[in-house]
Design a protein around this motif. Sequence first.
Motif, PDB file in Angstrom:
ATOM      1  N   MET A   1       0.843  -1.209   0.000  1.00 39.39           N
ATOM      2  CA  MET A   1       0.000   0.000   0.000  1.00 39.39           C
ATOM      3  C   MET A   1       0.875   1.255   0.000  1.00 39.39           C
ATOM      4  SD  MET A   1      -3.104   0.948   2.584  1.00 39.39           S
ATOM      5  CE  MET A   1      -2.193   1.639   3.967  1.00 39.39           C
ATOM      6  N   THR A   2       0.546   2.133  -0.918  1.00 41.10           N
ATOM      7  CA  THR A   2       1.297   3.396  -0.934  1.00 41.10           C
ATOM      8  C   THR A   2       0.874   4.290   0.229  1.00 41.10           C
ATOM      9  OG1 THR A   2       1.498   5.483  -2.111  1.00 41.10           O
ATOM     10  CG2 THR A   2      -0.350   4.138  -2.729  1.00 41.10           C
ATOM     11  N   GLU A   3       1.857   4.975   0.817  1.00 37.55           N
ATOM     12  CA  GLU A   3       1.527   5.788   1.975  1.00 37.55           C
ATOM     13  C   GLU A   3       1.690   7.284   1.721  1.00 37.55           C
ATOM     14  OE1 GLU A   3       0.678   3.565   5.207  1.00 37.55           O
ATOM     15  OE2 GLU A   3       2.789   3.438   5.754  1.00 37.55           O
ATOM     16  N   ALA A   4       1.838   7.655   0.434  1.00 41.45           N
ATOM     17  CA  ALA A   4       1.919   9.084   0.140  1.00 41.45           C
ATOM     18  C   ALA A   4       0.513   9.664   0.049  1.00 41.45           C
ATOM     19  CB  ALA A   4       2.655   9.283  -1.174  1.00 41.45           C
ATOM     20  N   LEU A   5       0.411  11.005   0.126  1.00 41.94           N
ATOM     21  CA  LEU A   5      -0.888  11.648  -0.055  1.00 41.94           C
ATOM     22  C   LEU A   5      -1.307  11.538  -1.521  1.00 41.94           C
ATOM     23  CD1 LEU A   5      -0.146  12.777   2.741  1.00 41.94           C
ATOM     24  CD2 LEU A   5      -1.041  14.985   2.003  1.00 41.94           C
ATOM     25  N   ALA A   6      -2.551  11.142  -1.771  1.00 43.66           N
ATOM     26  CA  ALA A   6      -3.050  11.041  -3.142  1.00 43.66           C
ATOM     27  C   ALA A   6      -3.412  12.428  -3.646  1.00 43.66           C
ATOM     28  CB  ALA A   6      -4.277  10.148  -3.173  1.00 43.66           C
ATOM     29  N   GLU A   7      -3.204  12.670  -4.946  1.00 46.97           N
ATOM     30  CA  GLU A   7      -3.600  13.950  -5.532  1.00 46.97           C
ATOM     31  C   GLU A   7      -4.878  13.755  -6.345  1.00 46.97           C
ATOM     32  OE1 GLU A   7      -0.542  16.532  -7.041  1.00 46.97           O
ATOM     33  OE2 GLU A   7      -1.853  17.176  -8.670  1.00 46.97           O
TER      34      GLU A   7
END
Length: 333
Positions: free
Chosen positions: A1-7
């Motif tokens: 799972m990606t943990e960056a903020l989605a744009e």
Amino acid sequence: MTEALAEISLAGIAAAPLAEKRAVAARIDAELRRLGFFVVSDHSVPSALIDETIAVATAFFDLPLAEKMRIRSAAQGSPRGYLDYGLETLAHTTGRASPPDLKEGFGMGPLEVNTERAVIEGLAATYTPNVWPERPPRFRGTVTRYYRAMEGLTQRLMELFAIGMDLPPDYFVERFADHNSTLRLIHYPPPDRPPEPGQLRAGAHTDYGALTILLGQDRPGGLQVRTPSGEWIEARTRPHAFVINIGDLMMTWSNDRWLSNMHRVANPPPEAGEASRRLSLAYFCNPNDALRIECLPTCHGPGNPPRHAPIRAGEHRFRKIEMSKAALRAADA
Ligand SMILES: O=C(O)CCC(=O)C(=O)O
Ligand SMILES: [Fe+2]
């Protein structure tokens, strides 16, 4: 799972058909469940207005301290005017001891208020009047225009939130009539000495209201968001993109489906020097202070009872504001 903020792009959203709004609302729903934070681009707030607001904010913070102190925030009510160093300790709002945040600020609120609804029983002054500095000359006009732009963006976001929650698209409109949203300009200066143990630019906290629209400069010593696994990730953004997060009231409304997540502003590395000077524009969107916040009709059912006692919007915020000033009271005593 990606943990960056989605744009998430809001291009064309105002005139988009409902099916398209539903698709964007579903993405917002997923991000608010996961992290409580996302980034919006193509939001139609003019880049020039953002730049001008940063410019007048910078000019204000560059004034001599004595001049800023002339419009110092009153002890009670919603913070308005100049917020001096040492006034706020956000870590206290989650019950942790900490030295004060390393920042100064300026706060303002609604431009016109229906006084009949303005005072809530048992609370001192909820809709505190605005105070303005004499300088810089374009400050008041620019900040007022930015506040209006935030009111507009909030309406677009609240419609998507309502759709994401299977509510009528206009569900939140009347709940934000006579809203008491605060715009805060925040200045984190380059450090002039090492921080005290546990001291941050802004201690870890959750926001108090419905949602926050943040324009933070991408500088060393920026915003960090806590992931579900307990790590801190940097919320880095491009110059005119907003970080959106929800606050405690929206979490209560959603019966914890959406997360009012912990975040903080880190200290810059000492070698960053002047490059670590950072401004942020934080619009804290609050509903009507008198509104009772309780589980939304679509967020409870068999096996999923409401988890939070109802609370009036203004009351929750005031409790948190008082906690954030605890250091000041201790120092005054
Ligand atoms: O300046 C920032 O990036 C965030 C500030 C913040 O979280 C707050 O003031 O509530
Ligand atoms: Fe915050």
